[in-house]
Write an enzyme that holds these catalytic residues in place. Structure first.
Site, PDB file in Angstrom:
ATOM      1  N   SER A  51       0.861  -1.187   0.000  1.00 56.59           N
ATOM      2  CA  SER A  51       0.000   0.000   0.000  1.00 56.59           C
ATOM      3  C   SER A  51       0.888   1.224   0.000  1.00 56.59           C
ATOM      4  CB  SER A  51      -0.894   0.003   1.239  1.00 56.59           C
ATOM      5  OG  SER A  51      -1.509   1.264   1.414  1.00 56.59           O
ATOM      6  N   TYR A  55      -0.924  -0.427  10.533  1.00 57.49           N
ATOM      7  CA  TYR A  55      -1.217  -0.836   9.157  1.00 57.49           C
ATOM      8  C   TYR A  55      -0.068  -0.463   8.232  1.00 57.49           C
ATOM      9  CZ  TYR A  55      -3.442  -0.945   4.558  1.00 57.49           C
ATOM     10  OH  TYR A  55      -3.727  -1.191   3.237  1.00 57.49           O
TER      11      TYR A  55
END
Length: 246
Positions: free
Chosen positions: A132, A145
């Site tokens: 990501s 995350y």
């Protein structure tokens, strides 16, 4: 690598990027195994694509072994499973920290360790790890995350060095904001006006091209490469720009 005779395992295959990737690989003739926790959603993907279903929670230490036992000899592994959590890290429960690391990072590492010996023995195979942009930039409220996604990229780079010249490719796909149920599931919607979410099918197409061309790293959309590289060269400046314009 992509076509008849290729067994492809796609984690996070019940929706979003995983489901779009499974559909594209199936159309290309691959024997696709979709992996996820939601058996009903996986079955719906299987009905559309002809994929095989393997319901598993990758946070469980033995899940990777069970997935690979059902899949058989895997030629293509797409580690796409991931969960999010939004909020200050100081307010994060230890159980939430552990689950993010287990699913997003350790689950992928276990699967790679499981498939790699067979790929090396056969002299062919490809590993794809879906990271990501949060793993490249500072994203306040997504510290754990972001750490898991940065860890995937670092893991992939090291594995790529280990398998160089052995017939096994390693690609990292770095999406930005994608129009998937991810934000609804984490409980905090995406409300920024820019960047606009891209469809999961666009990420799937870039992922398949990365395998076909043995690309080490692909950003979706491609312009995200610039801020990621800028932060690598000038992190203080880039972080200041993010705070000012983010």
């Amino acid at each position: 690598m992509i076509g008849t005779g290729t067994t492809a395992v796609v984690t996070g295959g019940s929706s979003g990027i995983g489901a779009a990737t499974a559909a594209l690989l199936a159309r290309r003739g691959c024997d696709v195994v979709v992996v996820g926790r939601d058996a009903a959603a996986l079955s719906a993907v299987a009905a559309r694509t002809g994929a095989r279903v393997c319901a598993a929670d990758l946070a469980e230490p033995d899940a990777a072994g069970r997935v690979l036992a059902e899949a058989g000899a895997v030629n293509l592994l797409v580690c796409n499973a991931g969960i999010g959590w939004a909020g200050p890290v100081a307010g994060m429960a230890p159980s939430d920290v552990e689950r993010l690391v287990q699913v997003n990072l350790l689950g992928a590492i276990r699967l790679v360790r499981g498939v790699l010996p067979g790929m090396l023995a056969r002299g062919r195979g490809h590993l794809v790890l879906v990271s990501s942009i949060a793993g490249n930039m500072h994203v306040a409220g997504e510290a754990v995350y972001s750490a898991t996604k940065a860890g995937l990229a670092a893991f992939a780079a090291s594995v790529r060095g280990e398998v160089a010249g052995c017939g096994v490719g390693v690609s990292v796909v770095v999406p930005g904001v994608v129009d998937t149920p991810f934000f609804d599931r984490r409980g905090v919607p995406y409300e920024r006006r820019t960047p606009r979410p891209v469809p999961p099918e666009r990420v799937a197409r870039a992922l398949v091209r990365a395998v076909e061309r043995n690309r080490a790293e692909v950003f979706v959309p491609r312009w995200l490469r610039f801020p990621a590289r800028l932060r690598g060269a000038a992190p203080v400046l880039t972080d200041a720009l993010q705070r000012r314009f983010g």
